[in-house]
Design an enzyme around this catalytic site. Structure first.
Site, PDB file in Angstrom:
ATOM      1  N   SER A 105      46.562  43.236  35.382  1.00 54.31           N
ATOM      2  CA  SER A 105      45.265  43.270  36.045  1.00 54.31           C
ATOM      3  C   SER A 105      44.191  42.646  35.163  1.00 54.31           C
ATOM      4  O   SER A 105      44.231  42.740  33.945  1.00 54.31           O
ATOM      5  CB  SER A 105      44.902  44.718  36.361  1.00 54.31           C
ATOM      6  OG  SER A 105      43.548  44.960  36.108  1.00 54.31           O
ATOM      7  N   LYS A 106      43.253  42.030  35.828  1.00 51.51           N
ATOM      8  CA  LYS A 106      42.208  41.328  35.087  1.00 51.51           C
ATOM      9  C   LYS A 106      41.360  42.240  34.223  1.00 51.51           C
ATOM     10  O   LYS A 106      40.766  41.803  33.250  1.00 51.51           O
ATOM     11  CB  LYS A 106      41.299  40.569  36.064  1.00 51.51           C
ATOM     12  CG  LYS A 106      41.957  39.309  36.588  1.00 51.51           C
ATOM     13  CD  LYS A 106      40.975  38.148  36.655  1.00 51.51           C
ATOM     14  CE  LYS A 106      41.721  36.889  37.047  1.00 51.51           C
ATOM     15  NZ  LYS A 106      40.935  35.684  37.045  1.00 51.51           N
TER      16      LYS A 106
END
Length: 405
Positions: free
Chosen positions: A260-261
């Site tokens: 995930s960013k």
RNA sequence: GCUCCCAUCGUCCAGAGGCCUAGGACGCCGCCCUUUCAAGGCGGUAACACGGGUUCGAAUCCCGUUGGGAGUACCA
């Protein structure tokens, strides 16, 4: 359509946020593939979302590729015969293609709102979350006029071919999507701005891209839409070569989810700051879904490009294991010459705001290279002699600089 | 829900019908070396998801089940 024998691949990120480690892995595979085959790597910026794209992010992307040592043959800052290479500078090209698609009847205006689509699904007893129902395909002139009269603005949707869509994936083999399982995608926003769904295939076609290697996360929706659009583009003479697709396995984080960013582990700079050398990171990244040969996992970028022919890519998702990444990196550090490591260490010392003494550095480096996992730890070694000199009167290097290499 | 993808040690990779009593790496656990921490050496731990086929023979081929993942935007 013909098959072009020359390999042309592309790396086409959107400039949002910091360089993502998964993105770099995708770029790495494309780069290695291009270099292996003596082909070209096109670097293209997909900045069609003004709300999210940023100049800083674009600059970071350039820096990321340069730091990792992945060079490109055409792209921003470099040029090439298929430019411009930033989509934000290609508006006229897209407008022209859209006009042709429109004239040939491949796209249509759609006025339905999401609420209306859902209401229709419900009324028909279908799952409301089915997605767009292609309702506006058969709008009559008067219905269209009525919507316009209400002041509604239309998006442009692609009329998907009414057949199964299948292709042979470089990584996964035959993949087929049944006809009707993918709704007509929006190509152009109501405000007239083109979407990725249009720009990406158009650019791939116009830039004569032969192989598209990208993340598996795009597999469910993108290829069917792109192949659908490619057929239309071929029809209007914009596309001549049908690219070969290869969907790379996802890189997962600590959990089982795709990186995930928000996780700091996805940021390329995190690794640079922690003392990864480009060779080490590249080596580890290449191991995620590929192997250079049986029972071997340390190799140089040159060995990678020599071996990477695009076959043997694993289809299953890989977990990013920081421990192993560090171990691989450490092996690369030990492969570095003392002078080379010393100069890289300097960067880290300076970045940490530490003063350094060349003599101390020279003395500490061999020990650091021999023992440590990354330069950040060598940095501590480089400080060590100062403490020892003060406390115990030991010389630089703590007596560990005996030439064992 | 629907569509698609995936399935070998905890993790990554090897294995493309017999070479597999499944190999390497990371991790972990011992021991050795070592002024510390590392590095290095030696040894150990640990996997073919399940069920049916096909075959003389299956981790490898086919089908199903289960499990996991992704997508399902006027983001890319």
């Amino acid at each position: 359509m013909t098959t072009d024998p020359a390999v042309r691949v592309r790396f086409s990120p959107s400039p949002t946020g910091h360089p993502h480690i998964g993105m770099m892995r995708t770029c790495l595979f494309n780069w290695a593939f291009a270099r292996h085959h003596g082909g070209q790597l096109v670097f293209r910026i997909e900045d069609t979302d003004a709300a999210r794209d940023s100049e800083e992010s674009y600059q970071e992307l350039l820096e990321a590729l340069r730091w990792l040592g992945m060079d490109w043959d055409e792209g921003p800052e470099l040029g090439g015969s298929y430019g411009p290479y930033r989509q934000s500078e290609r508006s006229e090209i897209y407008a022209d293609v859209v006009a042709k698609l429109r004239a040939a009847g491949h796209v249509y205006e759609a006025y339905s709102t999401n609420e209306e689509v859902e209401a229709r699904h419900r009324a028909a007893g279908r799952d409301p979350k089915l997605g767009y129902d292609n309702f506006d395909r058969q709008l009559t002139e008067s219905q269209r006029a009525a919507y316009q009269g209400e002041g509604r603005e239309a998006v442009l949707r692609l009329r998907m071919p009414d057949q199964d869509i299948s292709w042979v994936d470089m990584v996964r083999g035959d993949v087929t999507f049944p006809a009707g399982s993918v709704p007509d995608p929006v190509l152009v926003r109501a405000n007239g701005k083109p979407l990725y769904t249009l720009t990406n295939p158009v650019d791939d076609a116009m830039m004569r891209i032969t192989h598209i290697m990208r993340g598996e996360d795009l597999l469910p929706s993108t290829p069917p839409r792109q192949i659908g659009l490619y057929r239309a583009l071929a029809d209007i003479g914009v596309a001549t070569v049908m690219p070969t697709y290869g969907h790379l396995p996802l890189v997962r984080g600590e959990g089982n989810k795709k990186l995930s960013k928000r996780d700091e582990q996805t940021n390329l700079w995190y690794y640079r700051e922690r003392g990864f050398v480009p060779e080490g990171l590249i080596n580890y990244l290449a191991l995620l879904g590929w192997s250079i040969g049986p029972d071997r996992d340390v190799f140089s970028p040159a060995e990678l490009t020599a071996a990477f022919d695009g076959t043997g890519i694993s289809p299953n998702p890989a977990r990013f294991d920081e421990k192993k990444a560090e171990a691989i990196n450490a092996q690369h550090i030990r492969l570095l010459s003392v002078d080379d490591l010393a100069s890289r260490l300097r960067t880290h010392l300076t970045a940490a705001g530490l003063t350094y003494d060349p003599a101390v550095l020279a003395a500490a480096t061999p020990a650091g290279r021999r023992a440590d996992r990354h330069p950040v730890r060598c940095r501590h070694d480089a400080q060590l002699p100062f403490r020892q000199r003060r406390g115990r009167g030991t010389g630089p290097g703590g007596g560990r600089e005996e030439p064992r290499h």
